[in-house]
Design a protein around this motif. Structure first.
Motif, PDB file in Angstrom:
ATOM      1  N   GLU A 160      60.356  64.770  71.826  1.00  0.00           N
ATOM      2  CA  GLU A 160      60.916  65.900  73.219  1.00  0.00           C
ATOM      3  C   GLU A 160      60.121  67.667  72.662  1.00  0.00           C
ATOM      4  N   CYS A 161      59.527  67.413  74.320  1.00  0.00           N
ATOM      5  CA  CYS A 161      59.142  69.234  73.370  1.00  0.00           C
ATOM      6  C   CYS A 161      59.280  70.277  74.624  1.00  0.00           C
ATOM      7  N   CYS A 162      59.286  71.278  74.230  1.00  0.00           N
ATOM      8  CA  CYS A 162      59.185  72.298  75.484  1.00  0.00           C
ATOM      9  C   CYS A 162      57.703  73.260  76.302  1.00  0.00           C
ATOM     10  N   MET A 163      57.550  73.148  77.528  1.00  0.00           N
ATOM     11  CA  MET A 163      56.661  74.004  77.533  1.00  0.00           C
ATOM     12  C   MET A 163      56.851  74.287  79.548  1.00  0.00           C
ATOM     13  N   LYS A 164      56.097  74.750  79.728  1.00  0.00           N
ATOM     14  CA  LYS A 164      56.056  75.944  81.117  1.00  0.00           C
ATOM     15  C   LYS A 164      55.930  74.668  82.092  1.00  0.00           C
ATOM     16  N   PRO A 165      56.348  74.705  83.255  1.00  0.00           N
ATOM     17  CA  PRO A 165      55.583  73.677  83.878  1.00  0.00           C
ATOM     18  C   PRO A 165      54.305  73.665  85.199  1.00  0.00           C
ATOM     19  N   LYS A 166      53.902  74.690  84.173  1.00  0.00           N
ATOM     20  CA  LYS A 166      52.579  75.068  85.547  1.00  0.00           C
ATOM     21  C   LYS A 166      51.355  74.280  84.441  1.00  0.00           C
ATOM     22  N   ASP A 167      51.782  73.623  82.701  1.00  0.00           N
ATOM     23  CA  ASP A 167      51.477  73.079  82.133  1.00  0.00           C
ATOM     24  C   ASP A 167      51.534  71.280  82.017  1.00  0.00           C
ATOM     25  N   PHE A 168      52.251  71.026  83.008  1.00  0.00           N
ATOM     26  CA  PHE A 168      52.787  69.407  82.971  1.00  0.00           C
ATOM     27  C   PHE A 168      51.771  69.024  83.718  1.00  0.00           C
ATOM     28  N   PRO A 169      50.633  69.371  84.384  1.00  0.00           N
ATOM     29  CA  PRO A 169      49.922  68.565  85.066  1.00  0.00           C
ATOM     30  C   PRO A 169      48.910  67.807  83.901  1.00  0.00           C
ATOM     31  N   LYS A 170      47.895  69.177  82.873  1.00  0.00           N
ATOM     32  CA  LYS A 170      47.582  69.021  81.975  1.00  0.00           C
ATOM     33  C   LYS A 170      47.773  67.766  80.900  1.00  0.00           C
ATOM     34  N   TYR A 171      48.724  68.151  80.811  1.00  0.00           N
ATOM     35  CA  TYR A 171      49.068  67.368  79.569  1.00  0.00           C
ATOM     36  C   TYR A 171      50.035  65.627  79.751  1.00  0.00           C
ATOM     37  N   LYS A 172      50.114  65.518  81.553  1.00  0.00           N
ATOM     38  CA  LYS A 172      50.661  64.272  82.275  1.00  0.00           C
ATOM     39  C   LYS A 172      49.110  63.303  81.465  1.00  0.00           C
ATOM     40  N   ILE A 173      48.260  64.687  82.157  1.00  0.00           N
ATOM     41  CA  ILE A 173      46.590  63.388  81.709  1.00  0.00           C
ATOM     42  C   ILE A 173      46.741  62.733  80.650  1.00  0.00           C
ATOM     43  N   PHE A 174      46.761  63.225  78.798  1.00  0.00           N
ATOM     44  CA  PHE A 174      47.053  62.485  78.714  1.00  0.00           C
ATOM     45  C   PHE A 174      48.326  61.972  78.030  1.00  0.00           C
ATOM     46  N   GLU A 175      49.269  62.260  78.425  1.00  0.00           N
ATOM     47  CA  GLU A 175      50.923  61.476  78.207  1.00  0.00           C
ATOM     48  C   GLU A 175      51.087  60.893  79.304  1.00  0.00           C
ATOM     49  N   PRO A 176      50.867  59.775  79.170  1.00  0.00           N
ATOM     50  CA  PRO A 176      50.894  58.700  80.875  1.00  0.00           C
ATOM     51  C   PRO A 176      52.960  59.910  81.371  1.00  0.00           C
ATOM     52  N   GLY A 177      53.565  58.926  80.012  1.00  0.00           N
ATOM     53  CA  GLY A 177      55.321  58.653  79.919  1.00  0.00           C
ATOM     54  C   GLY A 177      55.592  60.301  80.306  1.00  0.00           C
ATOM     55  N   LEU A 178      55.001  61.116  80.229  1.00  0.00           N
ATOM     56  CA  LEU A 178      55.527  63.072  80.092  1.00  0.00           C
ATOM     57  C   LEU A 178      56.208  62.620  81.621  1.00  0.00           C
ATOM     58  N   GLN A 179      57.624  62.588  81.276  1.00  0.00           N
ATOM     59  CA  GLN A 179      58.508  62.966  82.447  1.00  0.00           C
ATOM     60  C   GLN A 179      59.178  64.380  82.266  1.00  0.00           C
ATOM     61  N   LYS A 180      59.937  64.790  83.098  1.00  0.00           N
ATOM     62  CA  LYS A 180      60.611  66.557  83.122  1.00  0.00           C
ATOM     63  C   LYS A 180      62.289  66.418  82.677  1.00  0.00           C
ATOM     64  N   ALA A 181      62.714  66.134  81.799  1.00  0.00           N
ATOM     65  CA  ALA A 181      63.789  65.481  81.554  1.00  0.00           C
ATOM     66  C   ALA A 181      65.184  66.872  82.523  1.00  0.00           C
ATOM     67  N   ASN A 182      66.509  65.786  82.558  1.00  0.00           N
ATOM     68  CA  ASN A 182      67.267  66.530  83.301  1.00  0.00           C
ATOM     69  C   ASN A 182      68.290  66.950  82.527  1.00  0.00           C
ATOM     70  N   ASP A 183      68.340  66.738  81.611  1.00  0.00           N
ATOM     71  CA  ASP A 183      69.273  67.613  80.614  1.00  0.00           C
ATOM     72  C   ASP A 183      68.707  67.758  79.478  1.00  0.00           C
ATOM     73  N   SER A 184      68.990  68.714  78.250  1.00  0.00           N
ATOM     74  CA  SER A 184      68.981  68.991  76.980  1.00  0.00           C
ATOM     75  C   SER A 184      68.557  67.625  76.011  1.00  0.00           C
ATOM     76  N   THR A 185      69.042  66.685  76.674  1.00  0.00           N
ATOM     77  CA  THR A 185      69.028  65.149  75.077  1.00  0.00           C
ATOM     78  C   THR A 185      68.590  63.887  76.007  1.00  0.00           C
ATOM     79  N   PRO A 186      67.360  64.257  76.216  1.00  0.00           N
ATOM     80  CA  PRO A 186      67.155  63.445  77.172  1.00  0.00           C
ATOM     81  C   PRO A 186      66.735  61.863  76.279  1.00  0.00           C
ATOM     82  N   CYS A 187      65.927  61.998  75.263  1.00  0.00           N
ATOM     83  CA  CYS A 187      65.950  61.277  74.025  1.00  0.00           C
ATOM     84  C   CYS A 187      67.127  59.995  73.417  1.00  0.00           C
ATOM     85  N   ALA A 188      68.207  60.891  73.412  1.00  0.00           N
ATOM     86  CA  ALA A 188      69.507  60.702  73.336  1.00  0.00           C
ATOM     87  C   ALA A 188      69.681  59.748  75.022  1.00  0.00           C
TER      88      ALA A 188
END
Length: 131
Positions: A72-100
């Protein structure tokens, strides 16, 4: 940039230039995909249980089945495409406990992956024990 001499065919020069650009691109991608895993010794525990919404940060997560963790991480939505390239499974969370939500409750450690301007600090969670 290579220059063409009158006796040199243009297609050889173009092929050589394309090969050089391809090699440089491959080298860059290889460098960027090497993740530097630095442990952060933070007495306060996880870094990313909540994100600074006023600062424009939102919660993202990724489940790495190969290594058996959810991050789990905190990032600005504008940075999502940059990190998605290196982490294909990266998803925006729907709540504050996505891993749980996906049965990864066991906080393991906080790490920083990447280097230079492309790095991310995240909390890693191990899967729940099977019953």
């Amino acid at each position: 940039v290579a220059r063409r001499t009158p006796s040199q065919p243009i297609h050889r020069l173009l092929a050589s230039d394309r090969m050089m650009k391809s090699a440089l691109l491959c080298a860059l991608v290889a460098m960027l995909t090497v993740a530097v895993d630095m442990n952060i010794t933070d007495a306060d525990g996880p870094c990313c249980t909540s994100c600074d919404a006023e600062g424009g940060f939102e919660k993202y997560y990724s489940i790495d089945k190969l290594h058996g963790f959810c991050g789990e991480c905190c990032m600005k939505p504008k940075d999502f495409p940059k990190y998605k390239i290196f982490e294909p499974g990266l998803q925006k969370a729907n709540d504050s406990t996505p891993c749980a939500d996906f049965h990864y409750h066991n906080y393991t450690k906080t790490v920083t992956h990447g280097f230079w301007k492309i790095k991310m600090t995240l909390d890693l969670y191990a899967p729940d024990p099977e019953m």
